[in-house]
Design a protein around this motif. Structure first.
Motif, PDB file in Angstrom:
ATOM      1  N   VAL A  15      41.540  77.827  79.584  1.00 34.91           N
ATOM      2  CA  VAL A  15      41.964  76.317  79.150  1.00 34.91           C
ATOM      3  C   VAL A  15      43.370  75.893  79.665  1.00 34.91           C
ATOM      4  CG1 VAL A  15      42.465  75.034  77.159  1.00 34.91           C
ATOM      5  CG2 VAL A  15      40.131  76.186  77.145  1.00 34.91           C
ATOM      6  N   VAL A  16      44.419  76.762  79.427  1.00 39.50           N
ATOM      7  CA  VAL A  16      45.705  76.667  80.042  1.00 39.50           C
ATOM      8  C   VAL A  16      45.742  76.122  81.591  1.00 39.50           C
ATOM      9  CG1 VAL A  16      47.892  77.350  80.304  1.00 39.50           C
ATOM     10  CG2 VAL A  16      46.595  77.944  78.211  1.00 39.50           C
ATOM     11  N   PHE A  17      45.028  76.924  82.275  1.00 34.96           N
ATOM     12  CA  PHE A  17      45.179  76.487  83.794  1.00 34.96           C
ATOM     13  C   PHE A  17      44.138  75.299  83.758  1.00 34.96           C
ATOM     14  CE2 PHE A  17      46.535  80.981  83.358  1.00 34.96           C
ATOM     15  CZ  PHE A  17      47.847  80.847  84.544  1.00 34.96           C
ATOM     16  N   TYR A  18      43.049  75.200  83.403  1.00 34.58           N
ATOM     17  CA  TYR A  18      42.045  74.233  83.706  1.00 34.58           C
ATOM     18  C   TYR A  18      42.830  72.929  83.370  1.00 34.58           C
ATOM     19  CZ  TYR A  18      37.834  71.434  83.319  1.00 34.58           C
ATOM     20  OH  TYR A  18      36.964  70.502  83.236  1.00 34.58           O
ATOM     21  N   GLY A  19      43.298  73.023  81.894  1.00 35.48           N
ATOM     22  CA  GLY A  19      43.727  71.882  81.185  1.00 35.48           C
ATOM     23  C   GLY A  19      44.997  71.210  82.265  1.00 35.48           C
ATOM     24  N   PHE A  20      45.722  72.237  82.547  1.00 32.07           N
ATOM     25  CA  PHE A  20      46.934  71.580  83.255  1.00 32.07           C
ATOM     26  C   PHE A  20      46.483  70.756  84.633  1.00 32.07           C
ATOM     27  CE2 PHE A  20      49.824  72.412  87.080  1.00 32.07           C
ATOM     28  CZ  PHE A  20      51.223  71.884  86.249  1.00 32.07           C
ATOM     29  N   LEU A  21      45.290  71.413  85.584  1.00 32.73           N
ATOM     30  CA  LEU A  21      44.990  70.931  86.634  1.00 32.73           C
ATOM     31  C   LEU A  21      44.130  69.799  86.206  1.00 32.73           C
ATOM     32  CD1 LEU A  21      43.946  74.076  88.774  1.00 32.73           C
ATOM     33  CD2 LEU A  21      46.041  72.488  88.999  1.00 32.73           C
ATOM     34  N   GLY A  22      43.270  69.903  85.129  1.00 30.28           N
ATOM     35  CA  GLY A  22      42.441  68.713  84.891  1.00 30.28           C
ATOM     36  C   GLY A  22      43.185  67.389  84.346  1.00 30.28           C
ATOM     37  N   ALA A  26      43.251  63.947  85.972  1.00 31.43           N
ATOM     38  CA  ALA A  26      42.904  62.666  85.089  1.00 31.43           C
ATOM     39  C   ALA A  26      44.203  61.593  85.268  1.00 31.43           C
ATOM     40  CB  ALA A  26      42.595  63.101  83.834  1.00 31.43           C
ATOM     41  N   PHE A  27      45.215  61.987  85.339  1.00 29.39           N
ATOM     42  CA  PHE A  27      46.235  60.857  85.110  1.00 29.39           C
ATOM     43  C   PHE A  27      46.369  60.300  86.636  1.00 29.39           C
ATOM     44  CE2 PHE A  27      48.850  63.416  81.909  1.00 29.39           C
ATOM     45  CZ  PHE A  27      48.443  62.691  80.840  1.00 29.39           C
ATOM     46  N   LEU A  28      45.892  61.139  87.926  1.00 26.03           N
ATOM     47  CA  LEU A  28      45.983  60.488  88.917  1.00 26.03           C
ATOM     48  C   LEU A  28      44.692  59.591  89.095  1.00 26.03           C
ATOM     49  CD1 LEU A  28      46.943  60.304  91.858  1.00 26.03           C
ATOM     50  CD2 LEU A  28      45.250  62.497  92.434  1.00 26.03           C
ATOM     51  N   PHE A  29      43.770  59.810  88.585  1.00 31.12           N
ATOM     52  CA  PHE A  29      42.548  58.981  88.535  1.00 31.12           C
ATOM     53  C   PHE A  29      42.609  57.709  87.747  1.00 31.12           C
ATOM     54  CE2 PHE A  29      38.483  57.351  86.239  1.00 31.12           C
ATOM     55  CZ  PHE A  29      37.919  57.325  87.504  1.00 31.12           C
ATOM     56  N   PHE A  30      43.263  57.691  86.404  1.00 30.31           N
ATOM     57  CA  PHE A  30      43.698  56.733  85.865  1.00 30.31           C
ATOM     58  C   PHE A  30      44.798  55.561  86.423  1.00 30.31           C
ATOM     59  CE2 PHE A  30      42.771  59.111  81.672  1.00 30.31           C
ATOM     60  CZ  PHE A  30      41.338  58.703  81.546  1.00 30.31           C
ATOM     61  N   ASN A  31      45.620  56.323  87.207  1.00 21.98           N
ATOM     62  CA  ASN A  31      46.515  55.170  87.830  1.00 21.98           C
ATOM     63  C   ASN A  31      46.019  54.839  89.002  1.00 21.98           C
ATOM     64  OD1 ASN A  31      48.772  56.189  86.213  1.00 21.98           O
ATOM     65  ND2 ASN A  31      49.308  58.129  87.536  1.00 21.98           N
ATOM     66  N   LEU A  32      45.041  55.469  89.506  1.00 23.50           N
ATOM     67  CA  LEU A  32      44.449  54.802  90.717  1.00 23.50           C
ATOM     68  C   LEU A  32      43.465  53.679  90.263  1.00 23.50           C
ATOM     69  CD1 LEU A  32      43.391  57.954  92.879  1.00 23.50           C
ATOM     70  CD2 LEU A  32      45.430  56.301  93.526  1.00 23.50           C
ATOM     71  N   PHE A  33      42.941  53.863  89.216  1.00 24.94           N
ATOM     72  CA  PHE A  33      42.316  52.848  88.624  1.00 24.94           C
ATOM     73  C   PHE A  33      42.955  51.587  88.292  1.00 24.94           C
ATOM     74  CE2 PHE A  33      40.108  50.654  84.929  1.00 24.94           C
ATOM     75  CZ  PHE A  33      38.796  50.509  85.592  1.00 24.94           C
ATOM     76  N   ILE A 152      32.545  56.150  77.766  1.00 29.49           N
ATOM     77  CA  ILE A 152      33.909  56.640  77.571  1.00 29.49           C
ATOM     78  C   ILE A 152      34.798  56.514  78.729  1.00 29.49           C
ATOM     79  CG2 ILE A 152      35.040  58.689  76.722  1.00 29.49           C
ATOM     80  CD1 ILE A 152      32.782  59.339  74.941  1.00 29.49           C
ATOM     81  N   VAL A 153      34.253  56.922  79.831  1.00 31.69           N
ATOM     82  CA  VAL A 153      35.281  57.038  80.863  1.00 31.69           C
ATOM     83  C   VAL A 153      35.830  55.412  81.403  1.00 31.69           C
ATOM     84  CG1 VAL A 153      35.421  57.400  83.573  1.00 31.69           C
ATOM     85  CG2 VAL A 153      34.271  59.180  82.182  1.00 31.69           C
ATOM     86  N   CYS A 154      34.781  54.721  81.340  1.00 33.05           N
ATOM     87  CA  CYS A 154      35.225  53.246  81.632  1.00 33.05           C
ATOM     88  C   CYS A 154      36.253  52.746  80.824  1.00 33.05           C
ATOM     89  CB  CYS A 154      33.983  52.310  82.004  1.00 33.05           C
ATOM     90  SG  CYS A 154      33.004  52.775  83.322  1.00 33.05           S
ATOM     91  N   GLY A 155      35.666  53.034  79.350  1.00 34.12           N
ATOM     92  CA  GLY A 155      36.599  52.496  78.150  1.00 34.12           C
ATOM     93  C   GLY A 155      38.054  52.933  78.270  1.00 34.12           C
ATOM     94  N   SER A 156      38.147  54.383  78.444  1.00 37.76           N
ATOM     95  CA  SER A 156      39.199  55.004  78.722  1.00 37.76           C
ATOM     96  C   SER A 156      40.276  54.481  79.862  1.00 37.76           C
ATOM     97  CB  SER A 156      39.023  56.455  79.020  1.00 37.76           C
ATOM     98  OG  SER A 156      38.512  57.081  77.876  1.00 37.76           O
ATOM     99  N   CYS A 157      39.623  53.934  80.998  1.00 38.13           N
ATOM    100  CA  CYS A 157      40.394  53.577  82.239  1.00 38.13           C
ATOM    101  C   CYS A 157      40.708  52.062  81.803  1.00 38.13           C
ATOM    102  CB  CYS A 157      39.419  53.384  83.332  1.00 38.13           C
ATOM    103  SG  CYS A 157      39.071  55.198  84.067  1.00 38.13           S
ATOM    104  N   PHE A 158      39.882  51.195  81.099  1.00 38.06           N
ATOM    105  CA  PHE A 158      40.379  49.790  80.700  1.00 38.06           C
ATOM    106  C   PHE A 158      41.328  50.005  79.614  1.00 38.06           C
ATOM    107  CE2 PHE A 158      36.204  48.819  82.641  1.00 38.06           C
ATOM    108  CZ  PHE A 158      36.614  47.626  83.442  1.00 38.06           C
ATOM    109  N   MET A 159      41.260  50.872  78.719  1.00 36.26           N
ATOM    110  CA  MET A 159      42.254  50.833  77.832  1.00 36.26           C
ATOM    111  C   MET A 159      43.669  51.439  78.373  1.00 36.26           C
ATOM    112  SD  MET A 159      42.723  50.267  74.450  1.00 36.26           S
ATOM    113  CE  MET A 159      41.041  50.045  73.770  1.00 36.26           C
TER     114      MET A 159
END
Length: 308
Positions: A15-22, A26-33, A152-159
Protein backbone atom coordinates in the motif's frame (compact mmCIF):
# COMPACT_ATOMS: atom_id res chain seq x y z
CA UNK A 1 -13.59 5.11 2.43
CA UNK A 2 -11.75 2.88 4.91
CA UNK A 3 -13.98 -0.18 4.57
CA UNK A 4 -11.14 -2.18 2.97
CA UNK A 5 -7.74 -2.12 4.70
CA UNK A 6 -4.59 -4.29 4.47
CA UNK A 7 -4.15 -6.87 7.23
CA UNK A 8 -0.68 -8.33 6.58
CA UNK A 9 2.76 -6.73 6.66
CA UNK A 10 3.28 -7.42 2.96
CA UNK A 11 -0.06 -5.81 2.12
CA UNK A 12 0.79 -2.70 4.14
CA UNK A 13 4.19 -2.39 2.42
CA UNK A 14 2.47 -2.76 -0.94
CA UNK A 15 0.00 0.00 0.00
CA UNK A 16 2.89 2.39 0.76
CA UNK A 17 4.50 2.03 -2.69
CA UNK A 18 1.24 1.63 -4.57
CA UNK A 19 -0.31 4.60 -2.76
CA UNK A 20 2.71 6.82 -3.50
CA UNK A 21 2.61 6.13 -7.24
CA UNK A 22 -1.19 6.03 -7.35
CA UNK A 23 -1.66 9.38 -5.62
CA UNK A 24 0.98 11.01 -7.85
CA UNK A 25 -0.79 9.71 -10.94
CA UNK A 26 -4.16 10.82 -9.57
CA UNK A 27 -2.88 14.36 -8.95
CA UNK A 28 -1.51 14.48 -12.49
CA UNK A 29 -4.85 13.30 -13.86
CA UNK A 30 -6.76 15.90 -11.82
CA UNK A 31 -4.43 18.69 -12.99
CA UNK A 32 -4.81 17.66 -16.62
CA UNK A 33 -8.57 17.58 -16.20
CA UNK A 34 -8.46 21.02 -14.56
CA UNK A 35 -6.52 22.45 -17.50
CA UNK A 36 -8.82 20.86 -20.09
CA UNK A 37 -12.09 21.83 -18.41
CA UNK A 38 -11.01 25.46 -17.94
CA UNK A 39 -9.84 25.59 -21.57
CA UNK A 40 -13.20 24.23 -22.71
CA UNK A 41 -15.11 26.75 -20.60
CA UNK A 42 -12.86 29.52 -21.92
CA UNK A 43 -13.75 28.62 -25.49
CA UNK A 44 -17.45 28.50 -24.64
CA UNK A 45 -17.35 31.86 -22.87
CA UNK A 46 -15.32 33.38 -25.69
CA UNK A 47 -17.93 32.20 -28.18
CA UNK A 48 -20.73 33.87 -26.22
CA UNK A 49 -18.60 37.00 -25.83
CA UNK A 50 -17.99 37.14 -29.57
CA UNK A 51 -21.69 36.62 -30.28
CA UNK A 52 -22.53 39.49 -27.95
CA UNK A 53 -20.04 41.76 -29.75
CA UNK A 54 -21.54 40.80 -33.12
CA UNK A 55 -25.03 41.50 -31.83
CA UNK A 56 -23.95 44.96 -30.67
CA UNK A 57 -22.31 45.62 -34.04
CA UNK A 58 -18.80 46.00 -32.65
CA UNK A 59 -17.37 43.36 -34.99
CA UNK A 60 -18.57 41.84 -38.23
CA UNK A 61 -18.17 44.92 -40.44
CA UNK A 62 -16.85 45.07 -43.99
CA UNK A 63 -13.44 46.44 -43.08
CA UNK A 64 -10.85 43.70 -42.89
CA UNK A 65 -8.34 45.67 -40.83
CA UNK A 66 -10.84 46.27 -38.03
CA UNK A 67 -11.90 42.63 -38.16
CA UNK A 68 -8.29 41.51 -37.80
CA UNK A 69 -7.73 43.87 -34.85
CA UNK A 70 -10.81 42.51 -33.10
CA UNK A 71 -9.62 38.96 -33.74
CA UNK A 72 -6.31 39.80 -32.08
CA UNK A 73 -8.22 41.27 -29.15
CA UNK A 74 -10.30 38.11 -28.81
CA UNK A 75 -7.15 36.00 -28.84
CA UNK A 76 -5.92 37.90 -25.77
CA UNK A 77 -9.33 37.79 -24.07
CA UNK A 78 -9.58 35.75 -20.86
CA UNK A 79 -12.79 34.56 -19.20
CA UNK A 80 -13.90 35.85 -15.84
CA UNK A 81 -13.03 33.63 -12.91
CA UNK A 82 -16.51 34.14 -11.45
CA UNK A 83 -18.24 32.75 -14.54
CA UNK A 84 -15.92 29.73 -14.59
CA UNK A 85 -16.59 29.12 -10.90
CA UNK A 86 -20.34 29.40 -11.50
CA UNK A 87 -20.32 26.85 -14.33
CA UNK A 88 -18.18 24.40 -12.36
CA UNK A 89 -20.51 24.78 -9.39
CA UNK A 90 -23.54 24.10 -11.60
CA UNK A 91 -21.80 21.04 -13.08
CA UNK A 92 -21.14 19.66 -9.59
CA UNK A 93 -24.72 20.32 -8.52
CA UNK A 94 -26.22 18.68 -11.62
CA UNK A 95 -23.97 15.63 -11.27
CA UNK A 96 -24.79 15.31 -7.56
CA UNK A 97 -28.53 15.53 -8.26
CA UNK A 98 -28.34 12.83 -10.94
CA UNK A 99 -26.13 10.60 -8.78
CA UNK A 100 -28.48 11.00 -5.79
CA UNK A 101 -31.35 9.86 -7.95
CA UNK A 102 -29.29 6.71 -8.58
CA UNK A 103 -28.07 6.10 -5.01
CA UNK A 104 -31.34 6.77 -3.21
CA UNK A 105 -33.40 3.79 -4.56
CA UNK A 106 -30.47 1.38 -4.90
CA UNK A 107 -28.76 1.97 -1.54
CA UNK A 108 -32.05 2.62 0.30
CA UNK A 109 -30.89 6.07 1.42
CA UNK A 110 -32.91 9.22 1.68
CA UNK A 111 -32.35 11.85 -0.98
CA UNK A 112 -30.56 14.14 1.49
CA UNK A 113 -28.27 11.27 2.57
CA UNK A 114 -27.49 10.61 -1.08
CA UNK A 115 -26.58 14.28 -1.62
CA UNK A 116 -24.41 14.21 1.50
CA UNK A 117 -22.61 11.10 0.23
CA UNK A 118 -22.02 12.77 -3.14
CA UNK A 119 -20.33 15.77 -1.56
CA UNK A 120 -18.19 13.66 0.77
CA UNK A 121 -17.18 11.38 -2.09
CA UNK A 122 -16.60 14.13 -4.68
CA UNK A 123 -14.51 16.18 -2.23
CA UNK A 124 -12.41 13.05 -1.43
CA UNK A 125 -13.19 13.44 2.27
CA UNK A 126 -14.44 9.87 2.64
CA UNK A 127 -15.69 9.64 6.22
CA UNK A 128 -17.00 6.12 5.60
CA UNK A 129 -20.36 6.63 7.32
CA UNK A 130 -22.05 6.17 3.92
CA UNK A 131 -20.38 3.85 1.40
CA UNK A 132 -21.88 2.77 -1.91
CA UNK A 133 -21.79 -0.72 -3.45
CA UNK A 134 -21.45 -2.57 -0.11
CA UNK A 135 -24.65 -4.54 0.04
CA UNK A 136 -24.47 -8.28 -0.66
CA UNK A 137 -26.94 -8.20 -3.56
CA UNK A 138 -27.79 -5.64 -6.29
CA UNK A 139 -29.83 -5.86 -9.43
CA UNK A 140 -27.49 -5.52 -12.42
CA UNK A 141 -24.54 -5.17 -10.07
CA UNK A 142 -21.94 -4.83 -12.91
CA UNK A 143 -23.70 -1.87 -14.48
CA UNK A 144 -24.29 -0.26 -11.11
CA UNK A 145 -20.64 -0.51 -10.09
CA UNK A 146 -19.54 0.86 -13.44
CA UNK A 147 -21.93 3.78 -13.08
CA UNK A 148 -20.79 4.30 -9.48
CA UNK A 149 -17.16 4.44 -10.61
CA UNK A 150 -17.85 6.93 -13.43
CA UNK A 151 -19.96 9.18 -11.17
CA UNK A 152 -17.34 9.32 -8.40
CA UNK A 153 -14.43 9.95 -10.81
CA UNK A 154 -16.26 12.70 -12.73
CA UNK A 155 -17.55 14.25 -9.51
CA UNK A 156 -14.07 14.28 -7.99
CA UNK A 157 -12.64 15.95 -11.10
CA UNK A 158 -15.31 18.66 -11.17
CA UNK A 159 -15.05 19.27 -7.44
CA UNK A 160 -11.24 19.44 -7.61
CA UNK A 161 -11.48 22.03 -10.39
CA UNK A 162 -14.08 24.00 -8.45
CA UNK A 163 -11.89 24.06 -5.34
CA UNK A 164 -8.89 25.41 -7.28
CA UNK A 165 -10.92 28.13 -8.99
CA UNK A 166 -12.48 29.08 -5.65
CA UNK A 167 -9.00 29.58 -4.19
CA UNK A 168 -8.46 32.36 -6.77
CA UNK A 169 -11.62 34.11 -5.58
CA UNK A 170 -10.48 33.73 -1.96
CA UNK A 171 -7.08 35.17 -2.92
CA UNK A 172 -8.74 38.20 -4.53
CA UNK A 173 -10.87 38.73 -1.44
CA UNK A 174 -7.82 38.55 0.83
CA UNK A 175 -5.95 41.07 -1.33
CA UNK A 176 -8.95 43.43 -1.24
CA UNK A 177 -9.22 43.02 2.54
CA UNK A 178 -5.50 43.67 3.05
CA UNK A 179 -5.68 46.86 0.98
CA UNK A 180 -8.73 48.09 2.89
CA UNK A 181 -7.12 47.40 6.25
CA UNK A 182 -3.90 49.08 5.18
CA UNK A 183 -5.77 52.18 3.98
CA UNK A 184 -7.64 52.36 7.28
CA UNK A 185 -4.43 52.05 9.31
CA UNK A 186 -2.76 54.73 7.16
CA UNK A 187 -5.74 57.07 7.68
CA UNK A 188 -5.64 56.56 11.45
CA UNK A 189 -1.93 57.29 11.56
CA UNK A 190 -2.38 60.48 9.53
CA UNK A 191 -5.16 61.74 11.80
CA UNK A 192 -2.94 61.33 14.86
CA UNK A 193 -0.33 63.76 13.47
CA UNK A 194 -0.89 67.19 15.01
CA UNK A 195 0.57 70.23 13.31
CA UNK A 196 2.26 72.44 15.86
CA UNK A 197 1.42 76.12 15.52
CA UNK A 198 4.40 78.38 14.86
CA UNK A 199 5.85 79.82 18.07
CA UNK A 200 6.60 83.55 17.77
CA UNK A 201 10.23 84.03 18.61
CA UNK A 202 12.40 87.06 18.46
CA UNK A 203 15.42 87.18 16.25
CA UNK A 204 18.27 85.53 18.05
CA UNK A 205 21.95 86.24 17.69
CA UNK A 206 24.12 83.51 19.10
CA UNK A 207 27.20 85.74 18.96
CA UNK A 208 26.08 89.13 20.26
CA UNK A 209 24.30 89.09 23.65
CA UNK A 210 20.94 90.79 23.99
CA UNK A 211 22.08 93.55 26.33
CA UNK A 212 24.94 94.46 23.99
CA UNK A 213 22.54 94.77 21.07
CA UNK A 214 20.44 97.27 23.03
CA UNK A 215 23.59 99.10 24.00
CA UNK A 216 24.68 99.32 20.38
CA UNK A 217 21.29 100.71 19.38
CA UNK A 218 21.46 103.52 21.99
CA UNK A 219 25.18 104.24 21.61
CA UNK A 220 26.12 107.70 20.24
CA UNK A 221 27.65 107.99 16.78
CA UNK A 222 31.40 107.59 16.45
CA UNK A 223 33.59 110.66 16.43
CA UNK A 224 36.74 111.37 14.50
CA UNK A 225 38.84 110.16 17.40
CA UNK A 226 37.01 106.89 17.44
CA UNK A 227 37.55 106.46 13.72
CA UNK A 228 41.24 107.14 14.11
CA UNK A 229 41.55 104.24 16.54
CA UNK A 230 42.59 100.84 15.22
CA UNK A 231 39.85 99.02 13.37
CA UNK A 232 38.26 96.40 15.62
CA UNK A 233 36.28 94.66 12.87
CA UNK A 234 39.21 92.36 12.12
CA UNK A 235 40.38 89.65 14.45
CA UNK A 236 43.89 88.71 15.24
CA UNK A 237 44.18 86.47 12.16
CA UNK A 238 42.95 89.12 9.75
CA UNK A 239 39.46 87.71 9.19
CA UNK A 240 36.57 90.16 9.00
CA UNK A 241 33.62 89.82 11.38
CA UNK A 242 30.23 91.51 11.61
CA UNK A 243 29.96 94.96 13.12
CA UNK A 244 27.94 93.77 16.13
CA UNK A 245 29.99 90.68 16.87
CA UNK A 246 32.28 90.78 19.84
CA UNK A 247 34.53 88.03 18.44
CA UNK A 248 34.71 86.15 15.15
CA UNK A 249 32.93 82.86 14.56
CA UNK A 250 36.24 81.02 14.38
CA UNK A 251 37.37 82.36 17.75
CA UNK A 252 33.97 81.56 19.26
CA UNK A 253 34.11 77.94 18.10
CA UNK A 254 37.67 77.52 19.29
CA UNK A 255 37.00 79.01 22.69
CA UNK A 256 33.76 77.17 23.43
CA UNK A 257 34.57 73.93 21.52
CA UNK A 258 31.10 73.75 19.92
CA UNK A 259 30.55 70.85 17.52
CA UNK A 260 29.31 71.76 14.08
CA UNK A 261 27.16 68.61 14.02
CA UNK A 262 25.34 69.71 17.18
CA UNK A 263 24.73 73.17 15.77
CA UNK A 264 23.38 71.75 12.52
CA UNK A 265 21.04 69.48 14.45
CA UNK A 266 19.73 72.38 16.52
CA UNK A 267 19.23 74.53 13.44
CA UNK A 268 17.39 71.67 11.72
CA UNK A 269 15.09 71.15 14.71
CA UNK A 270 14.36 74.87 14.94
CA UNK A 271 13.55 74.94 11.21
CA UNK A 272 11.07 72.09 11.63
CA UNK A 273 9.14 73.89 14.34
CA UNK A 274 5.74 74.96 13.14
CA UNK A 275 5.74 72.54 10.21
CA UNK A 276 4.02 69.17 9.70
CA UNK A 277 6.38 66.25 10.05
CA UNK A 278 6.63 64.37 6.76
CA UNK A 279 6.93 60.66 7.39
CA UNK A 280 9.02 58.51 5.04
CA UNK A 281 7.18 56.80 2.24
CA UNK A 282 5.80 53.40 3.13
CA UNK A 283 6.69 50.32 1.11
CA UNK A 284 3.97 48.98 -1.17
CA UNK A 285 1.50 46.54 0.34
CA UNK A 286 2.41 42.97 -0.48
CA UNK A 287 -0.39 40.95 -2.02
CA UNK A 288 -1.16 37.35 -1.42
CA UNK A 289 -0.05 35.55 -4.57
CA UNK A 290 -0.02 31.88 -5.54
CA UNK A 291 3.06 29.97 -6.54
CA UNK A 292 4.32 29.40 -10.06
CA UNK A 293 3.58 25.65 -10.09
CA UNK A 294 0.67 23.46 -9.15
CA UNK A 295 -3.05 23.48 -9.90
CA UNK A 296 -3.52 27.04 -8.69
CA UNK A 297 -0.90 28.26 -11.18
CA UNK A 298 -2.69 26.38 -13.96
CA UNK A 299 -6.00 28.03 -13.11
CA UNK A 300 -4.41 31.48 -12.80
CA UNK A 301 -2.69 31.13 -16.18
CA UNK A 302 -5.87 30.05 -17.95
CA UNK A 303 -7.95 32.79 -16.33
CA UNK A 304 -5.45 35.60 -16.84
CA UNK A 305 -4.45 36.03 -13.20
CA UNK A 306 -0.97 37.42 -12.48
CA UNK A 307 1.28 35.06 -10.55
CA UNK A 308 4.73 35.61 -9.16
Amino acid sequence: FGMTTPQTIGGKILVVFYGFLGCSGAFLFFNLFLERIITFLAYVLRYFHEMDLRRKGVIGGDRRDSQASYDDTLDQWKPSVYWVMLYLFLACVVLAICASALYSPVEKWTYFESLYFCFVAFATIGFGDYVSSQQPYYDNVEWYRLGNFIVIVCGSCFMYSLFNVTTIVIKQFLNWLIQKLDCRCTYLKKTKIQIRPPIPRGRRNAITPEHLKHANRTAPPKTVADISEPDSTYDSEGERRNSNEMISMQDFLKSNKVSLAVMQKELHESALRGRAIILPSRPPVEEFKPGSVGPLAIACKKLGEDIA
